[in-house]
Design an enzyme around this catalytic site. Structure first.
Site, short mmCIF file in Angstrom:
data_model
loop_
_atom_site.label_atom_id
_atom_site.label_comp_id
_atom_site.label_asym_id
_atom_site.label_seq_id
_atom_site.Cartn_x
_atom_site.Cartn_y
_atom_site.Cartn_z
N THR A 62 0.64 -1.31 -0.16
CA THR A 62 -0.15 0.27 -0.12
C THR A 62 0.44 1.45 -0.21
O THR A 62 1.85 1.42 0.42
CB THR A 62 -1.02 -0.01 1.31
OG1 THR A 62 -0.45 0.43 2.36
CG2 THR A 62 -1.83 -1.14 1.40
N CYS A 63 0.60 2.15 -0.56
CA CYS A 63 0.88 3.57 -0.58
C CYS A 63 1.20 4.14 1.46
O CYS A 63 0.53 5.69 1.15
CB CYS A 63 -0.23 4.63 -1.21
SG CYS A 63 -0.17 4.13 -3.01
N ASP A 64 0.84 3.62 1.92
CA ASP A 64 1.41 3.72 2.81
C ASP A 64 2.48 3.09 3.81
O ASP A 64 2.84 2.78 3.84
CB ASP A 64 -0.16 3.00 4.14
CG ASP A 64 -0.11 4.28 5.20
OD1 ASP A 64 0.78 3.97 6.45
OD2 ASP A 64 -1.39 4.31 5.99
N ASN A 107 -6.30 1.06 0.12
CA ASN A 107 -5.80 1.05 -1.17
C ASN A 107 -6.74 0.81 -2.23
O ASN A 107 -5.96 0.75 -3.30
CB ASN A 107 -4.65 0.99 -1.06
CG ASN A 107 -3.44 2.01 -0.15
OD1 ASN A 107 -2.18 2.46 -1.17
ND2 ASN A 107 -4.11 2.90 0.27
N ASN A 112 1.08 4.94 -7.05
CA ASN A 112 1.83 3.90 -6.30
C ASN A 112 3.87 3.33 -6.96
O ASN A 112 3.08 3.19 -8.04
CB ASN A 112 1.32 2.60 -5.91
CG ASN A 112 1.06 1.48 -4.74
OD1 ASN A 112 2.79 2.22 -4.52
ND2 ASN A 112 0.46 0.67 -4.04
#
Lengths: 377, 377
Positions: A324-326, A367, B91
């Site tokens: 994920t983009c976290d 996401n 991403n």
């Protein structure tokens, strides 16, 4: 820990990653081991660990009882064939209308840890049984145990006396030594507290009957763990020491210990990179992370065993992260994880011991990624 | 931050708790403020913050572009009316088959941070544009920023040159200053790095065009935050300082800043208790916790403002926790949260600033609890 059946399933079905496969034979074997190791204790499976209907049906058929955290879990246990007398509403934090719903389903045993919760049970589930959870220090557990559940032992007698005054049956005491507890003696101290509370209540004219010794039984991750027999023997010794020949009814609530080693997650290596030209730590990104089912890597608490198709090669430390983009979706960084130098983008890897606390922990759509898919075989 | 429309919705519809209500008027207002504050930048809404279709449709209608983390998010943006040229696959960690799916949808802009990812894009989405993400230190951000995304600035030129050698367009540079960034000057240093990379690429005969300045724009929780104008002005100054009159195209990717203050979660107090008779810290248990949508309380990073019906009363420090049987499901403990002494079990409370990173972070069924329900009005 990938059984022949799991390996065969992956080979023949080739399911899309990420996914979890759980082998029911391992669950059945774990149940049998717990029953043999603690023959005098009733087993209440902690449904929250993995509520897959196939697992609940198997355990219901084998005679298990069920520790439920919510009305939904109670309904799943009933659906799997459990009768209400084999269900404990084990969450100390319950809405009064949820207690009423459980009562309507016939559930007669409730966890409490304060007078306010006793009052809710007395109103919504009159004349049922309550047990009071007491605090333990959790020393030796690998998953953090906060002071969230339970009261100090000294307060438990007040809570139980209050229950009696409101027409409930003060049934007993519960405690939890902490999840993934690798010290077999951890049950000794809380059992001594339980005995003290039994005595104090007897003096007040109330005979407690039951000690709920909770879960905490570990599953094997990277390090070996004591056997079920070792836990059984240490717990029996502690019970004998504190209760002598006036042994109470006892309950255990294995969750992780029942299903953890029954599951394997298959994942794909999405990317391998370095952050700079002279960086000797590789970043390995998988298609599953903290929000896709591996929430127990929080603070790097649980360290799973990971098998790759290239385990014969030399290994160097890697940071492992999710897709994920976290920024927080990193599995192991402080303690880098050794991975084969030949590991390649697109490789399929296997994360073992993931039968517990993965599917339901999974985020619903973070996401845009789907929750973890599971196959129970 | 509960608007009149949100309050009216709660009063007239009285939805079951826990639930989130998002006011689209606030989202529209935020979009307008960003556009005014940074008139020269294109706005790519970070879909992951809240992908509710109503929000995506509103923003698509207002002319927003979309920063997507997955193919599912790309499809949601397209469904909301965005054309593929208004979509960035932001991403840096993508499966090659997902890049191919995005390419089939017409997406022509991709994030990369290493040569291996460039190679995937070149194969699966030939002749498209890539931008290279560089690392920043995240100082001043309230949500932890790891080194998960980006490479050191020195490596970005190699990555972009590799892209050119594989027939891709080296479009620009991206960075992210860290989520909930409350320092308006945080963009200055990474913009100076971007300029250095622009110059290095120009020397190699490649003219970069774009700087993606990421998100990081905060929402107001308990502390006041700078205005959109203050960010706009500081960012414009930094751009002018580093790029002079050769200003690149710029992109911003607000997520939290676009929807955070548009949402309010309604929750119910399930239990209030003390752990011992002489304990002066109350434990307040809500029907939403870390696994039900408030994942950003991890390490107590994000501290939400909570309104209760009894805020006129004196307040004392409380530990706030969620409803699950998980010890880690505690929201605020190290920094106890002041709550009214008159707070009562059954009270409905409002957790403000919860429009971002709540619904999709929610666990799918942990402990049998349903994911967070949301209403967009």
């Amino acid at each position: 820990m990938a059984t022949a059946r799991i390996i065969d399933f992956f080979n023949t079905r080739n399911p899309a990653t990420p996914c979890l496969v759980v082998d029911l034979d391992v669950v059945a074997d774990n149940f049998t081991k717990f029953r043999r190791a603690l023959p005098l204790s009733k087993i209440f499976y902690a449904v929250k660990a993995n509520p897959a209907p196939e697992i609940l049906r198997l355990l219901a058929d084998m005679g298990s009882s069920f520790d439920c955290a919510s009305v939904a879990e109670i309904e799943m246990a009933l659906e799997a064939g459990a009768t209400p007398d084999r269900i404990s509403y084990g969450n100390t934090i319950k809405k009064e209308r949820d207690i009423a719903a459980a009562y309507a389903h016939g559930v007669t045993m409730y966890a409490v840890d304060c007078e306010a919760e006793v009052e809710k049970v007395a109103r919504a589930a009159p004349a049922t049984r309550v047990f009071c959870r007491i605090l333990t220090d959790g020393e030796g557990a690998e998953w953090p145990l906060s002071r969230k559940f339970g009261c100090v032992p000294e307060m438990a007698t007040d809570v139980l006396k209050h229950a009696v005054s409101l027409g409930l049956t003060a049934h007993g005491i519960s405690f939890h030594v902490g999840s993934q507890m690798t010290t077999v003696d951890a049950w000794d101290l809380p059992l001594s507290h339980a005995r003290t509370i039994f005595d104090a209540m007897a003096e007040a004219g109330v005979q407690l009957k039951m000690v709920n010794m909770g879960g905490g039984f570990p599953t094997r991750y990277l390090k070996d763990i004591p056997t079920a027999e070792a836990y059984g023997s240490a717990i029996f010794d502690a019970l004998s020491k504190h209760f002598g020949n006036r042994m109470p009814e006892t309950i255990i609530e294995p969750g992780r210990g029942m299903v953890g080693n029954a599951g394997v997650i298959k994942s794909e290596v999405v990317l391998i990179s370095n952050k700079s030209a002279n960086d000797n730590v590789r970043w390995v990104y998988l298609d599953i992370g903290k929000f896709g089912g591996l929430a127990e890597t929080m603070d790097e608490a649980i360290r799973y065993e990971i098998k790759t198709p290239r385990d014969g090669a030399d290994k160097t430390p890697c940071v492992l992260a999710g897709p994920t983009c976290d920024s927080a979706d990193v599995l192991y960084e402080k303690n880098a994880y050794p991975m084969p130098v030949t590991l390649t983008i697109g490789d399929e890897i296997f994360i073992e011991g993931t039968g517990a606390y993965t599917t339901t922990y999974s985020a619903v759509a973070f996401n845009g990624f789907e929750p973890l898919k599971a196959y129970v075989i």
